[in-house]
Design an enzyme around this catalytic site. Structure first.
Site, short mmCIF file in Angstrom:
data_model
loop_
_atom_site.label_atom_id
_atom_site.label_comp_id
_atom_site.label_asym_id
_atom_site.label_seq_id
_atom_site.Cartn_x
_atom_site.Cartn_y
_atom_site.Cartn_z
N TYR A 148 63.09 -7.85 -34.38
CA TYR A 148 62.71 -7.71 -32.90
C TYR A 148 61.31 -7.49 -32.93
O TYR A 148 60.45 -8.38 -31.93
CB TYR A 148 63.55 -6.80 -32.38
N LYS A 152 58.19 -10.14 -31.43
CA LYS A 152 57.59 -9.73 -30.25
C LYS A 152 55.98 -9.77 -30.45
O LYS A 152 54.99 -10.02 -29.91
CB LYS A 152 57.94 -8.36 -29.64
#
Lengths: 243, 443
Positions: A148, A152
């Site tokens: 993740y 990002k």
């Protein structure tokens, strides 16, 4: 009235952002995978704030559909906010490419695909604001969520490059780095209450940053200093930590 | 995430997993994999009615679905609070048909408690204004019900403390108003007899309630202030108010920042507070026009006033006695005054006719009292329960945290019927709370 397009409008953070802008008299375009699920919020915004609202089907990972989605908007938004994201499971993603690719494609590729299209339109028109909700998780990879976090991180870098380019065209790009927020996405995690914001707080910060034409914000503000410390830990020490 | 949850009285607190939802399917998924689930709104019921191992918070299920400004019909999801609804409807000339003394409750909570207001003798309780609602029952179906459609489910859900399922959507009628102001009259009463006579004299007012100083003895026993009111007409407003009759100016709210140490509350301080409250009205009668907020929600101006009772928390004791049994009221007030266990707040109200399946109101007198939790309190309240039972009264489930099961089964005449309807819609006992287990409704 100016119009805001919210991509990923089904989340708790998106609801708070929609209400914040509607409360300040913006018309709201809501887009999410399940269009039908948006109709309660669509009514809510109309009745509470007396603004126009509309709903659209939008799937971040269905890249081919993005041009048609944007072209179909009869009113082109003045502000586009990419709120969608997928936290997924780091552990599952390490062994299962389907999970890993869903995390990467939702948070990074999907965002790039749709914002490229919006950016072209805004650049041609010489006006507009693009807001990308990234994450403090993108500031430094940690063992607990680097899939993740890396997506990002890519998204954060994309937004800063986009800002650099579109500045010369009169288009404003805002990157938002939220820390912990109480939402459905995080409700099964143990979050430290003092460091965790409510979606409404994040929404208010975003509205103010759009108005003030800020480049990048941490929300809440103290995350800037927390991340400063985390980023300055030397790698030889950082790798020994269990974060 | 496991956390400790308590409702407004801060007693009891239990370990609980809380989940939110924004789609019906998310609730259906949740209940299919859990049991011991109860819906919870803003946590303003006082005791244990919305506490269970798994609570489903409705607070994010808070969308307004329709508002017919011509006929005054409002439709919303169950997690929206009355405070948000007032912000939407008052500027359009509408008001809640029934409102309790706080606006920080959800619509779902208003239905599950079948709340009453200062106008119960005129307008009944909240259930009387519901056009229809949706409930997700133990079979995981969403069932639409009303007084005509699935009436057993409807009446067991109104006042049913969430035991039939999770209320998700409510459509109800509003009351037309011309201004956001109330024409208020406050009258001092020397004693309980005087107060009850005043209630009788002013029974034609839409809104009425009285505050009682329950520590007084002798001639002043039961002295208090009767407060009655009507929605003001534009002609009754002053020049400033008339400029925007449906808009109130926003006020800053005070908040109690932390729990007060418990020694701050004792007979002496309660006595002093009540004495000041009574004396602040220097005249026997005061008439004025005030915004609706301080009239309906005087305590909402102090956010977290519950912390004033300290960490151990408090219980609110609210009972109703049949109209002809007012000597029961005297007996209970005497017992409190003899024990010296006064409360900051003692609110007296006369209910009009209503005896629905399981809702609290019945024609008679209702009194609400706060007691800080301390040693010996529950034994004392058990004694009060006996007097309530003896006079044919009952206790309000939304405020209860300690009633014994036999008190409930003896005082609610439809308890058996209620239990059978719960079995029909919640047969697997998916929905249960600490309260429903204590009262043997779901154990």
């Amino acid at each position: 009235m100016p119009t805001v397009l919210i991509l990923g409008a089904g989340s708790d953070m998106a609801v708070a952002i929609a209400r914040e802008f509607a409360g300040n008299k913006y018309d709201i375009q809501l887009a999410a995978r399940n269009k039908a699920s948006l109709s309660p919020l669509e009514q809510d915004l109309r009745i509470r704030y007396g603004v126009e609202s509309s709903t659209y089907a939008f799937d971040a990972t269905d890249f081919n559909s993005h041009p048609a989605f944007y072209n179909a908007l009869t009113v082109k938004p003045d502000i586009t906010i990419a709120v969608f994201g997928y936290l997924g499971s780091q552990e599952k993603g390490q062994a299962d490419w389907n999970e890993a690719s869903r995390i990467l494609h939702t948070n990074y590729t999907g965002a790039v695909s749709i914002l490229n299209i919006v950016a072209e339109d805004y650049a041609t028109r010489g006006t507009g604001t693009i807001v990308g909700i990234s994450s403090v998780a993108g500031e430094r990879g940690r063992q607990s969520n680097y899939l993740y976090g890396s997506a990002k991180a890519g998204f954060t870098a994309y937004l800063s490059g986009l800002r650099n380019r579109l500045f010369h065209k009169g288009v404003h790009v805002l990157s938002v780095q939220p820390g912990f927020v109480y939402t459905r996405m995080t409700e099964n995690l143990k979050l430290p209450p003092l460091l965790t914001a409510q979606p409404q707080d994040v929404a208010r910060d975003i509205y103010r940053a759009v108005k003030a034409k800020k480049n990048q914000i941490y929300t809440r503000w103290f995350w800037r200093y927390i991340m400063l410390i985390i980023k300055s830990i030397p790698e030889f020490m950082f790798k020994k930590l269990k974060l | 995430m496991e956390k400790r949850l308590a409702n407004w009285g801060n007693y009891p607190a239990i370990a609980c997993d809380e989940s939110t939802f924004s789609q019906d399917e998310q609730v259906q998924d949740f209940i299919s994999s859990h049991s011991a689930v109860i819906a919870r709104g803003n946590g303003r019921c006082y005791g244990d009615a919305s506490l269970a191992q798994y609570s489903v918070s409705t607070l994010k299920y808070d969308k307004v679905l329709a508002f017919d400004t011509t006929n005054g019909v409002f439709e919303c999801q169950s997690g929206i609070t009355l405070d948000q609804i007032l912000d939407i409807i008052v500027p359009k000339g509408w008001f809640l048909p029934v409102t309790p003394g706080t606006k920080f409750i959800t619509v779902g909570g208003a239905v599950a408690s079948d709340v009453h207001g200062k106008n119960h003798h005129v307008d009944g309780s909240f259930s009387g204004h519901i056009i229809e609602m949706d409930v997700i029952t133990g079979n995981q179906d969403t069932v639409t019900c009303s007084a005509e459609k699935e009436p057993d489910l409807f009446w067991a859900t109104c006042g049913g403390m969430g035991l039939t399922g999770i209320i998700t959507r409510v459509k109800f009628g509003l009351k037309k108003i011309d201004t956001a102001y109330i024409r208020q009259k406050q009258i001092k009463a020397k004693n309980l007899e005087d107060l009850i006579r005043l209630f009788e004299e002013y029974k034609d007012y839409t809104y009425s309630m009285a505050w009682i100083d329950c520590l007084q003895k002798g001639d002043s026993f039961g002295r208090g202030i009767l407060i009655v009111g009507e929605h003001a007409t534009p002609g009754e407003l002053n020049e400033q108010q008339r400029k925007a009759p449906l808009h109130l100016t926003a006020k800053r709210k005070l908040s109690m920042p932390f729990n007060l140490p418990s020694f701050t509350l004792n007979t002496l301080t309660v006595k002093a507070f009540n004495w000041l409250y009574y004396l602040k009205n220097t005249k026997r009668e005061i008439n004025n026009v005030i915004p609706y907020e301080p009239f309906f929600y005087p305590l909402d101006a102090i956010l977290h006033w519950n912390r004033g009772y300290g960490k151990a928390g408090f219980v609110q004791y609210q009972f109703v006695l049949p109209l002809e049994k007012k000597e029961g009221l005297v007996a209970i007030l005497k017992k409190i005054s003899d024990a010296g266990l006064g409360s900051f707040l003692a609110v007296l109200k006369v209910f009009g006719k209503q005896d629905s399946l399981i809702s609290f109101p019945m024609e008679g007198y209702t009194l609400a009292l706060d007691f800080p939790v301390r040693k010996g309190l529950f034994e004392f309240l058990d004694q009060l329960d006996e007097i309530v039972l003896q006079y044919g009264g009952r206790l309000y489930l939304s405020k209860d945290a300690r009633m014994k099961q036999e008190v409930f089964w003896q005082s609610y005449p439809n308890a058996q019927k209620f239990a059978e309807i719960i079995k029909k819609y919640n047969g697997k006992k998916l929905f249960r709370s600490v309260q429903s287990d204590r009262l043997l409704l779901t154990q």
